[in-house]
Design an enzyme around this catalytic site. Structure first.
Site, short mmCIF file in Angstrom:
data_model
loop_
_atom_site.label_atom_id
_atom_site.label_comp_id
_atom_site.label_asym_id
_atom_site.label_seq_id
_atom_site.Cartn_x
_atom_site.Cartn_y
_atom_site.Cartn_z
N ARG A 1 0.83 -1.21 0.00
CA ARG A 1 0.00 0.00 0.00
C ARG A 1 0.86 1.26 0.00
O ARG A 1 0.50 2.27 -0.59
CB ARG A 1 -0.96 0.00 1.20
N TYR B 1 -11.93 10.02 0.73
CA TYR B 1 -13.13 9.81 1.54
C TYR B 1 -12.83 10.08 3.02
O TYR B 1 -11.67 10.11 3.44
CB TYR B 1 -13.71 8.41 1.32
N TYR C 1 0.50 4.60 -2.31
CA TYR C 1 0.37 5.96 -1.76
C TYR C 1 1.39 6.89 -2.41
O TYR C 1 1.07 8.02 -2.76
CB TYR C 1 0.56 5.95 -0.24
C1 LIG Z 1 -7.04 4.49 5.57
S1 LIG Z 1 -8.17 4.74 6.88
C2 LIG Z 1 -9.11 6.06 6.21
C3 LIG Z 1 -9.90 6.81 7.26
C4 LIG Z 1 -10.66 7.99 6.68
N1 LIG Z 1 -9.73 9.00 6.21
C5 LIG Z 1 -11.61 8.62 7.69
O1 LIG Z 1 -11.49 9.83 7.92
O2 LIG Z 1 -12.48 7.94 8.22
C6 LIG Z 1 -9.19 3.32 6.71
C7 LIG Z 1 -9.76 2.91 8.05
O3 LIG Z 1 -10.78 3.84 8.41
C8 LIG Z 1 -11.80 3.18 9.12
N2 LIG Z 1 -13.03 3.25 8.34
C9 LIG Z 1 -13.18 3.57 7.05
N3 LIG Z 1 -14.47 3.52 6.68
C10 LIG Z 1 -15.15 3.15 7.78
C11 LIG Z 1 -16.51 2.90 8.06
N4 LIG Z 1 -17.46 3.01 7.12
N5 LIG Z 1 -16.85 2.55 9.31
C12 LIG Z 1 -15.93 2.43 10.29
N6 LIG Z 1 -14.63 2.63 10.08
C13 LIG Z 1 -14.24 2.98 8.84
C14 LIG Z 1 -11.36 1.72 9.28
O4 LIG Z 1 -10.64 1.59 10.50
C15 LIG Z 1 -10.46 1.56 8.08
O5 LIG Z 1 -9.57 0.49 8.22
#
Ligand SMILES: C[S@@+](CC[C@H](N)C(=O)[O-])C[C@H]1O[C@@H](n2cnc3c(N)ncnc32)[C@H](O)[C@@H]1O
Length: 267
Positions: free
Chosen positions: A69, A95, A73
């Site tokens: 990953r 997102y 990036y």
């Molecule tokens: C690379 S991070 C991105 C986080 C994103 N930038 C944010 O602000 O939520 C990815 C992680 O965010 C969390 N995540 C992303 N989507 C989610 C969701 N729908 N519900 C709960 N946790 C989520 C999970 O822990 C996932 O492994």
């Protein structure tokens, strides 16, 4: 040099897109996005069409199964900077909150500024904001510690059990590559073992997934830590661990303040 960069967050579902994010998407010369949720992608495409601007490009193309990953990036950052150096006003769209557990957005801004281009970030609604809303958690009450799951294990970090703890990326714990169809959960037992150094096995945790679409419910699975593997953990699961015991207020300190009681939520 007339290039610039604005990094925008779309939130977790389409309705989270803020007015300033919409405006940034409409007005940019070029948009590059990495958005997991299809409705928001469509919305961004539609905004570009309405504004008669070139179509947005999808940074997701840099992901591939089995590919590290971090490599993806760096390619995203390189592409965003390439657009900025063409003297375009660029909107890079991610997102959630683009600055929360998101390396390419911070790194693009850092590099753009280092090269003398104006660069800024617009906040978005993060998964943790949804978690606070859906689980009724106010971080003011007991405090809140947030860690990335693999980092927690690698650095043998300490957990403050008097706080609520949010563990991100439990669904890909121990994996540095990308797997489009989901990760195997072979390292979850290691995570459970590490958590059991801080909590009793019966302590209940929440495996949480915010709803990606309006009208849908979040996925909230409450399980004892020792039984975490029984929950359906996905790449977008976040773990919430409620506090064990919130420390008592020090009456000597309280006496020095001009307040009769303090619950931690009064702001
Ligand atoms: C690379 S991070 C991105 C986080 C994103 N930038 C944010 O602000 O939520 C990815 C992680 O965010 C969390 N995540 C992303 N989507 C989610 C969701 N729908 N519900 C709960 N946790 C989520 C999970 O822990 C996932 O492994």
């Amino acid at each position: 040099m007339s290039g610039s960069l604005i990094v925008v967050g779309t939130g977790i579902r389409a309705g989270h897109l803020s007015q300033e994010a919409i405006s940034a998407v409409r007005t940019a010369d070029a948009v590059a996005y990495c958005i997991a949720e299809p409705l928001t992608r469509l919305l961004v495409d539609e905004l570009r069409k309405e504004a008669a601007k070139p179509v947005a490009e999808d940074l997701h193309r840099f992901y591939a199964d089995g590919k590290p990953r971090t490599q993806t990036y760096h390619q995203m950052v390189a592409r965003i900077l390439e657009l900025v150096r063409l003297d375009l006003q660029v909107a890079a769209v991610f997102y959630g909150h683009p600055g929360v557990f998101a390396y390419p957005s911070h790194e693009s801004i850092r590099q753009a500024r280092a090269e003398g281009y104006p660069a800024e970030m617009l906040p978005g609604i993060s998964a943790v904001d949804c978690l606070f809303a859906d689980l009724g958690v106010d971080p003011a009450t007991a405090g809140c510690q947030m860690l990335e799951a693999t980092d927690f294990l690698l650095r043998r970090r300490h957990l403050d059990t008097a706080c609520g703890v949010v563990l991100w990326q439990i669904g890909c714990v121990g994996h540095g590559d990308y797997q489009g169809s989901g990760y195997d959960l072979r390292y979850i037992p290691m995570l459970v073992e590490a958590l059991l150094a801080f909590y009793p096995p019966e302590h209940e945790v929440v495996v949480y997934q915010a709803a990606h679409f309006a009208m849908c419910d979040p996925i909230v699975e409450c399980v004892a830590i020792a039984e975490m593997l029984k929950a359906s953990i996905t790449a977008v699961s976040t773990l919430y661990i409620p506090p064990l015991l919130v420390p008592a207020i020090d009456s000597q300190v309280l006496k020095k303040f001009d307040i009769a009681t303090f619950r931690g939520t009064e702001g």
